[in-house]
Design a protein around this motif. Structure first.
Motif, PDB file in Angstrom:
ATOM      1  N   ASP A 443      -7.278  50.059  37.109  1.00  0.00           N
ATOM      2  CA  ASP A 443      -5.928  50.531  36.826  1.00  0.00           C
ATOM      3  C   ASP A 443      -5.090  50.347  38.095  1.00  0.00           C
ATOM      4  OD1 ASP A 443      -3.604  52.240  36.610  1.00  0.00           O
ATOM      5  OD2 ASP A 443      -4.573  53.174  34.884  1.00  0.00           O
ATOM      6  N   LEU A 444      -4.098  49.480  38.044  1.00  0.00           N
ATOM      7  CA  LEU A 444      -3.314  49.153  39.236  1.00  0.00           C
ATOM      8  C   LEU A 444      -2.540  50.361  39.756  1.00  0.00           C
ATOM      9  CD1 LEU A 444      -1.948  45.587  38.392  1.00  0.00           C
ATOM     10  CD2 LEU A 444      -3.912  46.224  39.791  1.00  0.00           C
ATOM     11  N   GLU A 504     -17.222  33.892  56.976  1.00  0.00           N
ATOM     12  CA  GLU A 504     -18.233  33.358  57.886  1.00  0.00           C
ATOM     13  C   GLU A 504     -18.556  31.899  57.581  1.00  0.00           C
ATOM     14  OE1 GLU A 504     -22.945  34.103  59.049  1.00  0.00           O
ATOM     15  OE2 GLU A 504     -21.868  35.527  57.782  1.00  0.00           O
ATOM     16  N   VAL A 505     -18.620  31.546  56.316  1.00  0.00           N
ATOM     17  CA  VAL A 505     -18.975  30.175  55.947  1.00  0.00           C
ATOM     18  C   VAL A 505     -17.740  29.310  55.724  1.00  0.00           C
ATOM     19  CG1 VAL A 505     -21.124  30.954  54.917  1.00  0.00           C
ATOM     20  CG2 VAL A 505     -19.108  30.670  53.464  1.00  0.00           C
ATOM     21  N   GLY A 506     -16.555  29.871  55.963  1.00  0.00           N
ATOM     22  CA  GLY A 506     -15.350  29.073  55.799  1.00  0.00           C
ATOM     23  C   GLY A 506     -14.826  29.030  54.380  1.00  0.00           C
ATOM     24  N   GLY A 507     -14.978  30.120  53.647  1.00  0.00           N
ATOM     25  CA  GLY A 507     -14.513  30.173  52.265  1.00  0.00           C
ATOM     26  C   GLY A 507     -13.581  31.339  52.045  1.00  0.00           C
ATOM     27  N   THR A 508     -13.290  31.606  50.776  1.00  0.00           N
ATOM     28  CA  THR A 508     -12.398  32.703  50.408  1.00  0.00           C
ATOM     29  C   THR A 508     -12.977  33.457  49.224  1.00  0.00           C
ATOM     30  OG1 THR A 508     -11.132  31.298  48.890  1.00  0.00           O
ATOM     31  CG2 THR A 508     -10.352  31.429  51.168  1.00  0.00           C
ATOM     32  N   VAL A 509     -12.495  34.679  49.019  1.00  0.00           N
ATOM     33  CA  VAL A 509     -12.856  35.466  47.850  1.00  0.00           C
ATOM     34  C   VAL A 509     -11.635  36.261  47.424  1.00  0.00           C
ATOM     35  CG1 VAL A 509     -13.728  37.392  49.256  1.00  0.00           C
ATOM     36  CG2 VAL A 509     -14.462  37.157  46.878  1.00  0.00           C
ATOM     37  N   ARG A 510     -11.415  36.338  46.123  1.00  0.00           N
ATOM     38  CA  ARG A 510     -10.297  37.125  45.604  1.00  0.00           C
ATOM     39  C   ARG A 510     -10.744  37.860  44.348  1.00  0.00           C
ATOM     40  NH1 ARG A 510      -7.555  34.423  41.388  1.00  0.00           N
ATOM     41  NH2 ARG A 510      -8.387  32.321  41.018  1.00  0.00           N
ATOM     42  N   ALA A 511     -10.059  38.948  44.074  1.00  0.00           N
ATOM     43  CA  ALA A 511     -10.379  39.776  42.908  1.00  0.00           C
ATOM     44  C   ALA A 511      -9.219  39.752  41.929  1.00  0.00           C
ATOM     45  CB  ALA A 511     -10.680  41.210  43.346  1.00  0.00           C
ATOM     46  N   VAL A 512      -9.549  39.720  40.650  1.00  0.00           N
ATOM     47  CA  VAL A 512      -8.539  39.724  39.588  1.00  0.00           C
ATOM     48  C   VAL A 512      -8.952  40.767  38.547  1.00  0.00           C
ATOM     49  CG1 VAL A 512      -7.395  38.402  37.791  1.00  0.00           C
ATOM     50  CG2 VAL A 512      -8.007  37.285  39.942  1.00  0.00           C
ATOM     51  N   SER A 513      -8.020  41.601  38.142  1.00  0.00           N
ATOM     52  CA  SER A 513      -8.324  42.652  37.169  1.00  0.00           C
ATOM     53  C   SER A 513      -7.426  42.522  35.951  1.00  0.00           C
ATOM     54  CB  SER A 513      -8.125  44.031  37.800  1.00  0.00           C
ATOM     55  OG  SER A 513      -8.307  45.051  36.831  1.00  0.00           O
ATOM     56  N   GLN A 514      -8.035  42.746  34.779  1.00  0.00           N
ATOM     57  CA  GLN A 514      -7.299  42.875  33.531  1.00  0.00           C
ATOM     58  C   GLN A 514      -7.614  44.262  32.971  1.00  0.00           C
ATOM     59  OE1 GLN A 514      -8.855  39.111  31.659  1.00  0.00           O
ATOM     60  NE2 GLN A 514      -6.689  38.789  31.232  1.00  0.00           N
ATOM     61  N   PRO A 515      -6.743  45.237  33.211  1.00  0.00           N
ATOM     62  CA  PRO A 515      -7.033  46.606  32.788  1.00  0.00           C
ATOM     63  C   PRO A 515      -7.436  46.682  31.328  1.00  0.00           C
ATOM     64  CG  PRO A 515      -5.063  46.549  34.144  1.00  0.00           C
ATOM     65  CD  PRO A 515      -5.443  45.124  33.889  1.00  0.00           C
ATOM     66  N   GLY A 516      -8.572  47.313  31.101  1.00  0.00           N
ATOM     67  CA  GLY A 516      -9.089  47.470  29.749  1.00  0.00           C
ATOM     68  C   GLY A 516      -9.884  46.282  29.255  1.00  0.00           C
ATOM     69  N   LYS A 517      -9.825  45.149  29.961  1.00  0.00           N
ATOM     70  CA  LYS A 517     -10.515  43.941  29.502  1.00  0.00           C
ATOM     71  C   LYS A 517     -11.595  43.457  30.463  1.00  0.00           C
ATOM     72  CE  LYS A 517      -6.600  42.189  26.825  1.00  0.00           C
ATOM     73  NZ  LYS A 517      -5.671  41.042  26.607  1.00  0.00           N
ATOM     74  N   GLY A 518     -11.464  43.778  31.735  1.00  0.00           N
ATOM     75  CA  GLY A 518     -12.522  43.353  32.635  1.00  0.00           C
ATOM     76  C   GLY A 518     -12.035  43.046  34.038  1.00  0.00           C
ATOM     77  N   MET A 519     -12.975  42.640  34.856  1.00  0.00           N
ATOM     78  CA  MET A 519     -12.744  42.398  36.281  1.00  0.00           C
ATOM     79  C   MET A 519     -13.478  41.117  36.658  1.00  0.00           C
ATOM     80  SD  MET A 519     -11.468  44.085  39.024  1.00  0.00           S
ATOM     81  CE  MET A 519     -11.568  43.902  40.804  1.00  0.00           C
ATOM     82  N   SER A 520     -12.921  40.359  37.595  1.00  0.00           N
ATOM     83  CA  SER A 520     -13.598  39.142  38.041  1.00  0.00           C
ATOM     84  C   SER A 520     -13.389  38.951  39.535  1.00  0.00           C
ATOM     85  CB  SER A 520     -13.095  37.919  37.270  1.00  0.00           C
ATOM     86  OG  SER A 520     -11.711  37.727  37.461  1.00  0.00           O
ATOM     87  N   PHE A 521     -14.386  38.370  40.176  1.00  0.00           N
ATOM     88  CA  PHE A 521     -14.338  38.021  41.585  1.00  0.00           C
ATOM     89  C   PHE A 521     -14.586  36.516  41.697  1.00  0.00           C
ATOM     90  CE2 PHE A 521     -15.338  42.477  41.547  1.00  0.00           C
ATOM     91  CZ  PHE A 521     -14.646  43.001  42.624  1.00  0.00           C
ATOM     92  N   HIS A 522     -13.744  35.855  42.479  1.00  0.00           N
ATOM     93  CA  HIS A 522     -13.815  34.400  42.582  1.00  0.00           C
ATOM     94  C   HIS A 522     -14.075  33.992  44.030  1.00  0.00           C
ATOM     95  CE1 HIS A 522     -12.085  34.015  38.504  1.00  0.00           C
ATOM     96  NE2 HIS A 522     -11.359  35.069  38.859  1.00  0.00           N
ATOM     97  N   PHE A 523     -15.210  33.332  44.254  1.00  0.00           N
ATOM     98  CA  PHE A 523     -15.543  32.788  45.567  1.00  0.00           C
ATOM     99  C   PHE A 523     -15.226  31.295  45.585  1.00  0.00           C
ATOM    100  CE2 PHE A 523     -18.203  36.543  45.543  1.00  0.00           C
ATOM    101  CZ  PHE A 523     -18.248  36.938  46.872  1.00  0.00           C
TER     102      PHE A 523
END
Length: 808
Positions: A443-444, A504-523
């Protein structure tokens, strides 16, 4: 899994037992979880029986009766399920999973302490043995008539094995001596919590003759019909693999050395031809002068030897050219094979998560299933190891925070069992890993309130933040959205580990949320840590490599766009003021006094700050084979590793995170000097450098003299290949080239320059005898700025074109 070709002389029997258990435990875990979806799958049950049988044989070899007994009752359980006597449902599988855990824990005990460990856990072992035996006890009380029917129906063994199956030492013992069947005691009342299936019926041990395979499976490498046959595997140490990688990189560099060496021999051939022509001219000049027979004979002998040497050199050059191509292809293939040896299928590092998700969900009273997508995606073994902790934390959070209770999911119109997806794929030259669930999401508004209550920002600023900006706070150390702290989550640790690993390995990670539908993390991670794509720059006359994944932007900034506040330089990028610092100052190198109209800048940074790093020049992008620094050097400030360039020279790879910390330290100490880019404005402008490429000596010299008379510095190359090597190794403001040349035409030469990141901006003038429109179109399509005929030398057209491109 132990390979027959692997040298096991350095391993003890307990080491081999541990390897065997680790491999078979993976098979047991995987197939037991699969059994929950298809409890009567004959292939799955056969795989389970074979794996348990293999562990039993291995345990017998090292004389571990406790492991033999546990593996034996597990095997009996699978045999009973194969015969249809029992069905292994979820409660029974829970008990069998405890058996796997016991075998793994026992295998990890050191050889000297195994006896005391078994003695200390003897009561637990006996309890576990009785609990597993009770699983098949309910199906064993049958009438005498039913037993006889069972014997008749199962006269033929139901489990078929490959003709190539080999018996282990333990199997041979079974074949020669009757196996004493352990008679596990009935479970006591205190042990009822461990027993998944309670029964008051008498325990009857299943008769081994009913379902015993004709050929016992190998305890070294069981054959499983549910899985594809895997490639033959050997174990190689990481240090050994890194040394092989280094040698492969050096081999590639050495192969590249052959090409310029061949070019030098080509120039020698040209000089030799000039020598032969000179001898011919000498003979013609002496034709009117009477010579004695001895002098004339000597002159003819010299001419003959010259022609012979030239022919021999031509033959050797052709052979060298062929060898150089073969060597380059071989070195490139070796290099790629070694790179691939650093890769492992994604599933190798994540299979254990199926068990973790199942057990954790059951402990919380939830239902969850993990789905793996892209299991065969190749991942660098070092990255796969580094992913373990971040994925563990994210998956635990998904189950604890994301997946709702079954009744809540049903009320929300969702299936009672939650779905968690773990996906790996190669996209745009990067490794993409996504962890997503179909839970409640975040919930944002609550997240915004949490950010304010933690004191990270004001309420006014929080209201203005976008969703992406708010989600960034999830990765701040100590931050948690959990209402209370539990053993599973809520301590504010985990996601900051994910961010640290990605950086550390030269990458990125971000999080995306859809309230009531789910959550995702993208590397987004590099495909491999063994080879990295870099930008090579020059700093104080030396090359340095920046990993492209750690660079925000590269750009040339005009001096007029640079401002100064309190003796600090900065420029504006997309509305943000970026502070400028000298790379030579941060790296503690001698400063360069450059006279540039546009300053080359590499923008780097972290979550808190960004800086524009001023370098001398950009040298282009390169794929580099990473070579670790000698550990005796310790941590070298601002440097992470080294690599060899294609010419064999060494280049240091910058540790961007360390570099940013060094800049912060220098700024805090007010010890960062101003950027010295202006130099002495009263100095003369340096001569513009021009490379002339032509196989005709006459044309070459004409162009050289014409250009030098107008104040340009000129270097020459005798053909297209010679020009290609020269333009890559030198610094030129303009290239003038012919079209028809041996080994590489001017059109090919121009096309290669336009494809090269370092050379594509250098102007090119093609000068040719051909004055046909189609030839002119070919030249301009290849990327030439001008296409002139050689008649242009007579009317200043050539010089006007040069001045138009690079000035006076």
């Amino acid at each position: 899994m132990i390979d027959g070709g692997f040298d096991m002389s350095g391993f003890s029997m307990m080491d081999l037992f541990r390897m065997e258990v680790e491999g078979q435990a993976e098979v047991l875990n995987e197939n037991l979880l699969a059994l929950e979806n298809d409890p009567q799958s004959p292939e799955t049950l056969e795989s389970l029986m074979r794996a348990a049988h293999s562990v039993k044989g291995a345990a017998r070899i090292v004389d571990l009766d406790a492991a033999v007994n546990i593996a034996h009752v597990m095997e009996d359980c699978f045999v009973a399920a194969q015969g249809g006597t029992i069905v292994l449902d979820s409660p029974k599988i829970d008990v069998l999973l405890q058996g796997i855990d016991f075998l793994v824990n026992l295998s990890q005990v050191g050889e000297t302490g195994v006896a005391s460990w078994i003695a200390e856990h003897q009561e637990e072992i006996e309890t576990l043995q009785r609990a597993i035996a009770a699983l098949y006890a309910e199906g064993e009380e049958t009438s005498e008539e039913n037993i006889e029917e069972t014997k008749e129906e199962t006269a033929e063994p139901p489990v078929s094995t490959s003709e190539n199956d080999e018996a282990t030492v333990g199997d041979m013992e079974e074949a020669t001596e009757p196996e004493p069947e352990p008679a596990p005691p009935s479970p006591s009342k205190s042990e009822s919590a461990l027993v998944a299936t309670k029964t008051q019926k008498p325990t009857v041990t299943p008769k081994r003759a009913i379902a015993q395979p004709q050929n016992p499976p190998s305890s070294v490498q069981p054959s499983t019909s549910t899985k594809e046959v895997k490639d033959r595997v050997v174990r190689v140490s990481a240090d050994n693999l890194n040394r092989i990688m280094g040698l492969a990189g050096e081999s590639l560099v050495e192969a590249n050395w052959l090409e310029p060496f061949g070019e030098s021999l080509l120039r020698l051939k040209k000089h030799q031809r000039d020598l032969c022509d000179g001898l011919t001219q000498l003979q013609e000049a002496l034709s009117g002068i009477p010579l004695n027979s001895d002098a004339e004979k000597r002159l003819q002998d010299v001419q003959a030897k010259g022609r012979q040497c030239q022919e021999m050199l031509v033959e050797r050059l052709n052979e060298l050219d062929l060898f150089a191509r073969r060597s380059a292809n071989l070195s490139d293939s070796l290099y790629r094979e070694v790179i691939s040896s650093h890769m492992r299928p994604f599933e190798d590092g994540v299979n254990k998560f199926f068990r973790m998700v199942r057990d954790l969900a059951k402990n919380l009273g939830k239902q969850a299933k993990l789905e793996l997508i892209g299991k065969s995606t190749q991942v660098d073994r070092d990255i796969l190891e580094k992913l373990d902790a971040p994925l563990t934390h994210i998956l635990r959070n998904s189950i604890d925070h994301g997946i709702e209770m079954p009744e809540d999911r049903i009320a929300a119109g969702k299936p009672p069992r939650g779905q968690i997806r773990l996906e790996a794929a190669h996209r745009s030259g990067m490794l993409s890993i996504t962890i997503s669930d179909d839970g409640r999401g975040i919930d944002l508004d609550k997240l915004r309130q949490k950010v304010v209550s933690k004191g990270f920002t004001s309420a006014e600023m929080a209201e203005k933040m976008s969703e992406a900006e708010l989600m960034e706070f999830l990765f701040v150390p100590g931050f948690s959205t959990a209402a209370k702290v539990t053993e599973i989550s809520g301590r504010g640790v985990g996601l900051d580990i994910a961010l640290s690993m990605a950086q550390e390995v030269g990458g990125t990670v971000r999080a995306v949320s859809q309230p009531g539908k789910g959550m995702s993390f993208h590397f987004q991670l590099p495909l491999t840590l063994s080879v990295i794509r870099t930008l090579i720059v020059e700093i104080s006359g030396e090359p340095y490599a920046f990993p492209l994944t750690r660079i925000d932007r590269i750009l040339l900034v005009a001096k007029s766009q640079i401002s100064t506040i309190e003796s600090r330089h900065y420029f504006t990028l997309n509305g943000e003021n970026i502070g400028l610092v000298s790379a030579s100052r941060v790296l503690e190198l001698a400063g360069a006094n450059l006279k540039l109209d546009a300053i080359p800048i590499v923008v780097v940074g972290d979550r808190d700050s960004r800086y524009g790093l001023v370098v001398d020049k950009f040298l282009g992008e390169r794929d580099l084979v990473v070579r670790p620094l000698d550990p005796r050097l310790g941590k070298v400030p601002n440097i992470s590793a080294a690599a060899l360039r294609e010419d064999g020279s060494l280049v240091l790879i910058v540790d961007v995170a360390d570099l940013v910390r060094s800049i912060d330290t220098l700024l805090a100490s007010q010890d960062l000097s101003q950027i010295e880019q202006d130099g002495n404005d009263n100095e003369e402008n340096p001569q513009k450098r021009v490379l002339v490429v032509d196989d005709s000596l006459t044309v070459r010299e004409m162009e050289r003299k014409l250009l030098e008379n107008h104040g340009y510095h000129v270097e020459i190359a005798v053909n297209g290949m010679d020009g290609w090597n020269a333009v890559r190794s030198g610094q030129f403001d303009l290239v003038v080239t012919d079209v028809d040349m041996p080994r590489m035409t001017g059109i090919e030469f121009t096309s290669l320059m336009r494809q090269h990141p370092k050379l594509k901006s250098i102007p090119v003038v093609i000068v040719s005898y051909k004055d046909r429109e189609e030839d002119r179109v070919k030249g301009l399509d290849a990327g030439a700025n001008y296409y002139l005929t050689k008649s242009s030398f007579h009317d200043n057209t050539f010089i006007r074109a040069v001045r138009d491109l690079i000035g006076e």
